[in-house]
Design a protein around this motif. Structure first.
Motif, short mmCIF file in Angstrom:
data_model
loop_
_atom_site.label_atom_id
_atom_site.label_comp_id
_atom_site.label_asym_id
_atom_site.label_seq_id
_atom_site.Cartn_x
_atom_site.Cartn_y
_atom_site.Cartn_z
N MET A 49 0.84 -1.17 0.08
CA MET A 49 0.14 0.02 -0.01
C MET A 49 0.95 1.40 -0.10
O MET A 49 1.98 1.21 0.88
CB MET A 49 -0.97 0.03 1.23
N TYR A 50 0.36 2.30 -0.69
CA TYR A 50 1.22 3.47 -0.87
C TYR A 50 0.20 4.78 -0.56
O TYR A 50 -0.93 4.57 -0.93
CB TYR A 50 1.81 3.67 -2.32
N GLN A 51 0.83 5.56 0.07
CA GLN A 51 0.01 6.99 0.17
C GLN A 51 0.85 8.30 0.06
O GLN A 51 2.07 8.13 0.68
CB GLN A 51 -0.66 6.89 1.83
N LEU A 52 0.34 9.02 -0.22
CA LEU A 52 1.20 10.35 -0.37
C LEU A 52 0.05 11.54 0.10
O LEU A 52 -1.22 11.57 -0.37
CB LEU A 52 1.56 10.79 -2.00
N LEU A 53 0.65 12.35 1.07
CA LEU A 53 -0.13 13.52 1.58
C LEU A 53 0.61 14.72 1.39
O LEU A 53 1.55 14.84 1.88
CB LEU A 53 -0.66 13.41 3.06
N VAL A 54 -0.07 15.77 0.86
CA VAL A 54 0.47 17.03 0.44
C VAL A 54 -0.53 18.07 1.06
O VAL A 54 -1.78 17.95 0.80
CB VAL A 54 0.54 17.33 -0.95
N ASN A 55 -0.14 19.07 1.87
CA ASN A 55 -0.91 19.97 2.48
C ASN A 55 0.02 21.39 2.37
O ASN A 55 0.77 21.65 3.27
CB ASN A 55 -1.55 19.50 3.78
N PHE A 66 -2.75 23.95 -1.69
CA PHE A 66 -2.88 23.05 -2.47
C PHE A 66 -3.20 21.65 -1.39
O PHE A 66 -2.18 21.65 -0.66
CB PHE A 66 -2.01 22.64 -3.40
N PHE A 67 -4.01 20.80 -1.36
CA PHE A 67 -4.23 19.69 -0.40
C PHE A 67 -4.59 18.57 -1.45
O PHE A 67 -5.33 18.63 -2.47
CB PHE A 67 -5.59 19.90 0.47
N SER A 68 -3.80 17.39 -1.26
CA SER A 68 -3.71 16.02 -1.94
C SER A 68 -3.56 14.90 -1.25
O SER A 68 -2.76 14.79 -0.25
CB SER A 68 -2.99 16.17 -3.19
N VAL A 69 -4.65 13.82 -1.30
CA VAL A 69 -4.21 12.45 -0.78
C VAL A 69 -4.36 11.63 -2.04
O VAL A 69 -5.50 11.51 -2.49
CB VAL A 69 -5.41 12.20 0.55
N THR A 70 -3.46 10.64 -2.14
CA THR A 70 -3.23 9.58 -2.83
C THR A 70 -3.13 8.19 -2.08
O THR A 70 -2.05 8.17 -1.42
CB THR A 70 -2.29 9.86 -4.01
N MET A 85 -7.42 5.58 -5.16
CA MET A 85 -7.94 6.76 -4.88
C MET A 85 -7.08 7.98 -4.78
O MET A 85 -6.09 7.82 -4.20
CB MET A 85 -8.91 6.74 -3.46
N THR A 86 -7.45 9.14 -5.52
CA THR A 86 -6.68 10.30 -5.51
C THR A 86 -7.51 11.62 -5.43
O THR A 86 -8.23 11.54 -6.27
CB THR A 86 -5.75 10.50 -6.55
N GLN A 87 -7.00 12.36 -4.84
CA GLN A 87 -7.77 13.74 -4.90
C GLN A 87 -6.83 14.95 -4.67
O GLN A 87 -5.98 14.91 -4.08
CB GLN A 87 -8.87 13.83 -3.59
N ALA A 88 -7.32 15.99 -5.58
CA ALA A 88 -6.48 17.16 -5.50
C ALA A 88 -7.33 18.57 -5.24
O ALA A 88 -8.22 18.49 -6.11
CB ALA A 88 -5.49 17.21 -6.70
N HIS A 89 -7.06 19.27 -4.43
CA HIS A 89 -7.91 20.42 -4.33
C HIS A 89 -7.11 21.76 -4.18
O HIS A 89 -6.03 21.76 -3.62
CB HIS A 89 -8.70 20.41 -2.82
N LEU A 90 -7.54 22.85 -4.67
CA LEU A 90 -7.14 24.20 -4.29
C LEU A 90 -7.86 24.68 -3.09
O LEU A 90 -9.11 24.24 -2.76
CB LEU A 90 -7.47 25.19 -5.36
N MET A 104 -10.84 17.94 -7.61
CA MET A 104 -11.55 16.88 -8.36
C MET A 104 -11.06 15.64 -7.36
O MET A 104 -10.00 15.55 -6.49
CB MET A 104 -10.79 16.80 -9.59
N GLN A 105 -11.59 14.25 -7.50
CA GLN A 105 -11.40 13.21 -7.04
C GLN A 105 -11.53 12.04 -8.11
O GLN A 105 -12.50 12.03 -8.87
CB GLN A 105 -12.32 12.87 -5.72
N TYR A 106 -10.58 11.03 -8.02
CA TYR A 106 -10.89 9.95 -8.86
C TYR A 106 -10.57 8.44 -8.22
O TYR A 106 -9.92 8.51 -7.32
CB TYR A 106 -9.41 9.93 -9.89
#
Length: 224
Positions: A49-55, A66-70, A85-90, A104-106
């Motif tokens: 399992m892989y996770q990337l968190l950006v804030n 910018f906020f993102s969780v993958t 699952m990936t999401q990216a927000h302003l 957006m979210q995928y």
């Protein structure tokens, strides 16, 4: 499809307006001390399992960020539905710790969807708390709520104890049907920007809440 495109256009126009306003008022502010990017890999009984968190916040426009969780899982045995699952927000800061978001979210089931929500974050020497309730803007909209709590007190001059509980619950408000949820548990040690230890993931899928669990070890790194 028309509603989807309209939602994307509204999100872009909203973000562009905020960007212009902040450029005018924030250009002379001092540089921000942004939190690091968190990148984690777990090797467990179910797979990897892989996770990337950006804030992050923009240096020249501190209210805009910018906020993102993958999340993604490559299972040892082939499963019917890919787990990604990936999401990216302003984001736009209302006041310290609370932001509105649009992006957006995928997921493999729903594809790309425009989303909007709130993001609350709190960080101190020992604690990190993030809460992210959001809804997608499609006609058959769904709601999703993410929460993360880290506790990392100092042990000595080299090591910190590390623990985290992270949960997500997603459902369709119109029908009340569950679509995706999980609970992630972590416990271990931190040394400088590296963290490692024991990991457990509990995952549920679809209206029937089909359950898949994984037990193993994890390693994460902070990218400054």
């Amino acid at each position: 499809m028309g509603k989807f495109l309209s939602s994307v256009v509204i999100s872009v126009l909203f973000s562009t307006t905020l960007l212009y306003a902040q450029v005018q008022s924030e250009v002379n502010r001092p540089p921000l001390q942004n939190p690091p990017i968190t990148m984690e890999t777990m090797v467990g009984s179910r797979g990897v399992m892989y996770q990337l968190l950006v804030n992050k916040k923009f240096q020249s426009i501190p209210k805009l960020g910018f906020f993102s969780v993958t999340n993604g899982t490559a299972t040892w045995e082939k499963e019917m539905t890919p787990d990604i699952m990936t999401q990216a927000h302003l984001t736009y800061s209302l006041f310290k710790g609370l932001n509105v978001s649009a992006g957006m979210q995928y997921t493999p089931v729903y594809g790309f969807r425009p989303v909007a929500g709130l993001i609350y974050s709190y960080a101190s020497k020992d604690w990190l708390i993030i809460a992210n309730p959001k809804i997608d803007l499609a006609s058959d909209f769904a709601s999703e709520n993410l929460a993360l709590i880290e506790y990392k007190p100092k042990i000595n001059n080299k090591f910190n104890f590390y623990s985290r509980i992270q949960g997500l619950y997603g459902f369709v408000p119109e029908s009340g049907n569950h679509n995706r949820s999980y609970i992630m548990l972590r416990a271990g040690l931190s040394y400088k920007e590296f963290t490692f230890g024991a990991a457990t993931n509990f995952d549920w899928y679809g209206p029937t809440k089909h359950n898949e669990n994984s037990y193993g070890i994890f390693v994460s790194v902070l990218l400054f």
